[in-house]
Design a protein around this motif. Structure first.
Motif, short mmCIF file in Angstrom:
data_model
loop_
_atom_site.label_atom_id
_atom_site.label_comp_id
_atom_site.label_asym_id
_atom_site.label_seq_id
_atom_site.Cartn_x
_atom_site.Cartn_y
_atom_site.Cartn_z
N ILE A 105 17.96 53.38 98.38
CA ILE A 105 18.49 54.39 99.39
C ILE A 105 18.97 53.63 100.54
O ILE A 105 19.32 54.29 101.80
N ILE A 126 23.63 62.09 104.98
CA ILE A 126 23.09 62.54 103.56
C ILE A 126 23.11 63.87 103.62
O ILE A 126 22.96 64.21 102.47
N GLU A 130 24.93 65.94 100.70
CA GLU A 130 24.04 66.69 99.60
C GLU A 130 24.19 68.16 99.70
O GLU A 130 24.26 68.81 98.69
N MET A 267 16.76 65.97 102.34
CA MET A 267 17.29 64.76 101.75
C MET A 267 16.26 63.85 101.42
O MET A 267 16.52 62.67 100.85
N GLN A 281 21.54 58.14 96.75
CA GLN A 281 21.80 58.23 98.24
C GLN A 281 22.25 56.91 98.66
O GLN A 281 23.13 56.91 99.80
#
Length: 333
Positions: A105, A126, A130, A267, A281
């Motif tokens: 990540i 992120i 997303e 997230m 990620q």
């Protein structure tokens, strides 16, 4: 190493809400990077965890620093690499001099940005990415969504500030909300085509701007306040993504007649549940690093503090809860 702990259930202004504690430098486990932090970011999740936690703990998740050690199974990173990331909710945070993070990540930090500019970006980037591309289903390519539009509620906040930029890059017509002159200018400078005043009737504001309905809504703040307005503004069979927590139950039936799809964006889902695609990620942070390096995206850092002290962490929490945030706060360690 120096760490700053938040006292469980404390209020940001409590005199003993944050305190210093010396802790040993941790050793990286499998898939871990040990990072010597140079700068850290502040997010709403910090304040929420402080209030809800059942034990004193180290908060903070955004970070940018230098890899000091790597654990077994790590690929693509080595000692001395400059990295940035948003961490994991169920591990100690970045309010410390050193920090452990799963390499999957994590990404190499943008080369063109200072540590403090980079530290402002991971969590909100992120969340914005997303929400736009994984939840709302837009195509994550430059200009790939021409002819479509989106309403971003809370355009001047941390997530909204990145969502405006990414939506513009992806070709969407962007309607964003803000209410103060400085936040209106901020949203326009980031690429919003039109800025609506969320203190007024949003449906009327949208119509006055020449749009009857929008294809999607990214609600980054105060969902309950805008709940009915979203039902008016969204087109039939549109999509809405939500990120903040409601204070109580909400009536989802207001979206039934239009067959609206409602999505949550959190997230930390991938890291919390160790999903098969956890590495996405790291990949999206790498993509965003490239976009930052070529100036397609700009940092959202607005306020910078210096020194890892209880007083500075407290000041950041107080400002985060003030309701006047624009962009992000960063602390240089």
């Amino acid at each position: 190493m120096k760490t700053i702990l938040a006292r469980k259930g404390s209020q940001a202004k409590d005199s003993d809400a944050f305190y210093f504690q010396e802790q040993p430098i941790p050793e990286p486990g499998p898939k871990d990077l040990l990072v010597r932090l140079a700068a850290i970011g502040m997010n709403p999740v910090d304040t929420k965890v402080r209030v809800r936690t059942q034990e004193d703990r180290v908060l903070g998740w955004d970070g940018c620093g230098i890899v000091e050690k790597i654990g077994t199974g790590v690929t693509d990173f080595k000692k001395g690499d400059k990295v940035y990331y948003a961490g994991e909710l169920n591990r100690p945070g970045t309010n410390s001099e050193y920090h452990l993070v799963d390499y999957r990540i994590t990404a190499h930090a943008p080369k063109a940005l200072s540590p403090e500019d980079a530290a402002a970006m991971p969590l909100t980037s992120i969340t914005a990415w997303e929400g736009l591309f994984d939840r709302l289903g837009f195509t994550a390519e430059k200009d790939a969504n021409r002819g479509k539009n989106i309403l971003i509620i809370g355009g001047a906040g941390g997530v909204g500030s990145v969502a405006i930029q990414l939506a513009r890059w992806a070709g969407l017509t962007v309607y964003a909300t803000a209410s103060r002159p400085d936040t209106v200018d901020w949203c326009k400078n980031l690429g919003a085509d039109t800025v609506l005043n969320h203190r007024n009737n949003l449906a009327e504001e949208l119509k006055a701007a020449g749009a009857d309905k929008v294809d999607a809504i990214y609600c980054a703040t105060q969902m309950e306040q805008h709940w009915k307005a979203m039902a008016e503004c969204i087109r039939p069979q549109g999509r809405i993504v939500l990120i903040d927590d409601p204070a109580g139950p909400v009536d989802i039936t207001v979206f039934k007649l239009k067959s609206i799809a409602i999505f949550w964006e959190f997230m930390y889902t991938r890291s919390m549940f160790a999903t098969e695609d956890i590495g996405e990620q790291g990949k999206l942070l790498a993509t965003e690093a490239s976009l930052l390096d070529n100036s397609t995206l700009v940092t959202t850092r607005q306020k910078t503090l210096h020194g890892l002290t209880p007083e500075n962490i407290q000041a950041m929490h107080i400002h985060q809860e003030s309701g006047t945030m624009m962009g992000k706060q960063v602390l240089v360690i």
